[in-house]
Design an enzyme around this catalytic site. Structure first.
Site, PDB file in Angstrom:
ATOM      1  N   ALA A   1       0.814  -1.217   0.000  1.00  0.00           N
ATOM      2  CA  ALA A   1       0.000   0.000   0.000  1.00  0.00           C
ATOM      3  C   ALA A   1       0.847   1.265   0.000  1.00  0.00           C
ATOM      4  CB  ALA A   1      -0.948   0.006   1.205  1.00  0.00           C
ATOM      5  N   THR A   2       2.042   1.212   0.576  1.00  0.00           N
ATOM      6  CA  THR A   2       2.896   2.406   0.562  1.00  0.00           C
ATOM      7  C   THR A   2       3.260   2.788  -0.868  1.00  0.00           C
ATOM      8  OG1 THR A   2       3.802   2.080   2.782  1.00  0.00           O
ATOM      9  CG2 THR A   2       5.147   3.323   1.233  1.00  0.00           C
TER      10      THR A   2
ATOM     11  N   ASN B   1      -6.034   3.447  10.471  1.00  0.00           N
ATOM     12  CA  ASN B   1      -5.225   2.337  10.950  1.00  0.00           C
ATOM     13  C   ASN B   1      -4.927   2.401  12.446  1.00  0.00           C
ATOM     14  OD1 ASN B   1      -3.694   4.657   9.855  1.00  0.00           O
ATOM     15  ND2 ASN B   1      -1.923   3.592  10.712  1.00  0.00           N
TER      16      ASN B   1
ATOM     17  N   GLN C   1      -6.787  -0.792   5.227  1.00  0.00           N
ATOM     18  CA  GLN C   1      -7.427  -1.382   6.400  1.00  0.00           C
ATOM     19  C   GLN C   1      -8.886  -1.767   6.155  1.00  0.00           C
ATOM     20  OE1 GLN C   1      -6.040  -2.019   9.403  1.00  0.00           O
ATOM     21  NE2 GLN C   1      -4.046  -1.064   9.079  1.00  0.00           N
TER      22      GLN C   1
ATOM     23  N   SER D   1      -3.588  -3.452   0.347  1.00  0.00           N
ATOM     24  CA  SER D   1      -2.414  -4.183   0.818  1.00  0.00           C
ATOM     25  C   SER D   1      -2.826  -5.597   1.175  1.00  0.00           C
ATOM     26  CB  SER D   1      -1.825  -3.493   2.056  1.00  0.00           C
ATOM     27  OG  SER D   1      -0.791  -4.264   2.624  1.00  0.00           O
TER      28      SER D   1
ATOM     29  N   HIS E   1      -1.259  -7.992   2.986  1.00  0.00           N
ATOM     30  CA  HIS E   1      -1.001  -8.534   4.320  1.00  0.00           C
ATOM     31  C   HIS E   1      -1.903  -7.941   5.401  1.00  0.00           C
ATOM     32  CE1 HIS E   1       1.399  -5.443   6.618  1.00  0.00           C
ATOM     33  NE2 HIS E   1       1.540  -4.932   5.403  1.00  0.00           N
TER      34      HIS E   1
ATOM     35  N   THR F   1       8.886  -7.359 -13.418  1.00  0.00           N
ATOM     36  CA  THR F   1       8.222  -8.659 -13.414  1.00  0.00           C
ATOM     37  C   THR F   1       7.345  -8.783 -12.180  1.00  0.00           C
ATOM     38  OG1 THR F   1      10.098  -9.648 -14.559  1.00  0.00           O
ATOM     39  CG2 THR F   1       8.582 -11.159 -13.443  1.00  0.00           C
TER      40      THR F   1
ATOM     41  N   CYS G   1       4.296   1.223  10.878  1.00  0.00           N
ATOM     42  CA  CYS G   1       5.165   1.944   9.946  1.00  0.00           C
ATOM     43  C   CYS G   1       5.830   3.148  10.591  1.00  0.00           C
ATOM     44  CB  CYS G   1       4.362   2.384   8.721  1.00  0.00           C
ATOM     45  SG  CYS G   1       3.684   1.005   7.788  1.00  0.00           S
TER      46      CYS G   1
END
Length: 395
Positions: free
Chosen positions: A75-76, A157, A185, A205, A207, A245, A334
């Site tokens: 997401a960053t 978040n 989120q 994101s 994860h 890739t 983060c």
């Protein structure tokens, strides 16, 4: 859920990978390992189809089309591509103002500073109320024909605030500005099936929704794609918006995670998660020490989020005393290691002492009632220990 002897209550930092996700990824690390951009043989065709299918499944989560999905490292990167990509290609246009929510993720705020420092944009932070909401009237007053972009996250978040994205994006589009939404989120918290109708660009994101780390995606509306300057140049993959890739196993894993949250059963999981979160907060309220719940008080809150202020205590002391029994956090993973109060908690009006007394507990689908009861007992023990230590120091 427990990891060894540790009760895991930090799901907004990262979620455990779902077994279905891992199972779907595994073949692409072994027999189906072809480069998806190799167009001259069957192994490349096979993995290329897998990537296309993954994009389609992620698109289904938000009601978009596959060619509007661009895979990123997370997401960053997705947020940076959204803000910097749009801004760098718009340096010659008359719209020179950018509006960001004051409680956005640090990567959005940092991208805003880069646009300000290096490209001359005027970046303004939209204030939030005491529960973290950007009020529609505030946005309306700030908008004008000189605004290029508005960026407001779907679900906060740290304090779990769920914004009214439909309303805020509608106001933005009435003024001709582009609307970006950081939705990292969001999948655990809300139904995203129609979000592509409301937003122009949206970041995800894997994860954060029981997928693998190292992969994210950005939805860019088809008609907007020629207005985005790439951050990464190379072979022109992904419509020229993000060369390199693509990691096939990670793309497949993210798509399976997206399927889980696109399923109607996710609504029941969210309801059960909210019940467990409320049980946790109620039990903390029954302890002998005063607590404060930071953020929204109603249903517009991430169902697993409990941001708790412990009056008279320092959060880092509580977390240290909880080790190795409970995993929680003072805020965004983060920003770990930054010795300053949370900008989100300051944005909703907390002073430094209140912010530094606050811990984000984030429960997950696998959190059990037994986990909750034990975690509260561990918090009680920690507070007792810290209270006794303070008495001894003052004696």
């Amino acid at each position: 859920m427990k990891i060894g002897s540790t009760i895991y209550l930090d799901h907004q930092a990262t979620t455990p990978i779902d077994a279905r996700v891992l199972a779907a990824m595994t073949p692409y690390y072994s027999e189906s390992f072809g480069n998806p951009h190799s167009s001259d043989h069957t192994l490349g065709w096979e993995t290329s189809r897998a990537v296309d299918d993954a994009a389609a499944r992620i698109a289904r989560l938000i009601g978009a089309d596959a060619d509007e999905i661009v895979f990123t490292s997370g997401a960053t990167e997705a947020n940076n591509l959204a803000l910097l990509g749009l801004g760098r290609r718009a340096v010659a246009v008359d719209r020179r103002r950018i509006l960001l929510g004051a409680a956005e993720h640090k990567c959005v705020l940092a991208a805003g500073r880069a646009l300000e420092d290096h490209y001359g944009f005027e970046v303004e932070h939209l204030p939030v109320d005491a529960e973290g909401f950007v009020e529609a009237s505030t946005l309306e007053k700030s908008l004008g024909d000189d605004v290029l972009l508005v960026s407001i996250m779907a679900v906060n978040n740290e304090i779990g605030t769920i914004q009214d994205i439909k309303k805020l994006s509608g106001i933005t589009k009435n003024h001709g500005a582009v609307f970006h939404c950081d939705a990292a989120q969001a999948p655990v918290a809300i139904d995203l099936r129609n979000f592509a109708e409301y937003v122009d660009i949206l970041s995800l994101s894997a994860h954060k929704m029981h997928g693998p780390k190292g992969i994210g995606a950005v939805y860019i509306a088809r008609e907007l794609q020629d207005r985005i300057e790439p951050l990464i140049y190379g072979g022109g993959q992904q419509n020229g918006l993000r060369s390199g890739t693509v990691p096939v196993p990670l793309c497949v894993g993210m798509s399976v995670a997206a399927d889980i949250f696109a399923d109607a059963a996710a609504a029941d999981q969210r309801k059960e998660l909210r019940r467990k979160r409320d049980r946790f907060v109620d039990e903390l309220n029954d302890l002998a020490w005063a607590i404060r719940v930071n953020g929204p008080k109603g249903p517009a809150r991430h169902p697993g989020n409990a941001n708790i202020g412990f009056t008279g205590f320092a959060a880092h002391n509580i977390l240290a005393a909880l080790q190795p029994h409970v995993a929680a956090a003072t805020g965004s993973a983060c920003t770990s290691g930054i010795p300053e109060p949370s900008h989100v908690l300051k944005a909703i009006g907390l002073n430094s002492d209140e912010a530094e007394s606050s811990i984000r507990f984030s429960l997950g689908f696998a959190t059990t009632d037994d986990d909750i009861d034990e975690a509260v007992d561990r918090v009680k023990e920690a507070l007792e220990k810290l209270s006794k230590a303070e008495l001894m120091q003052s004696a």
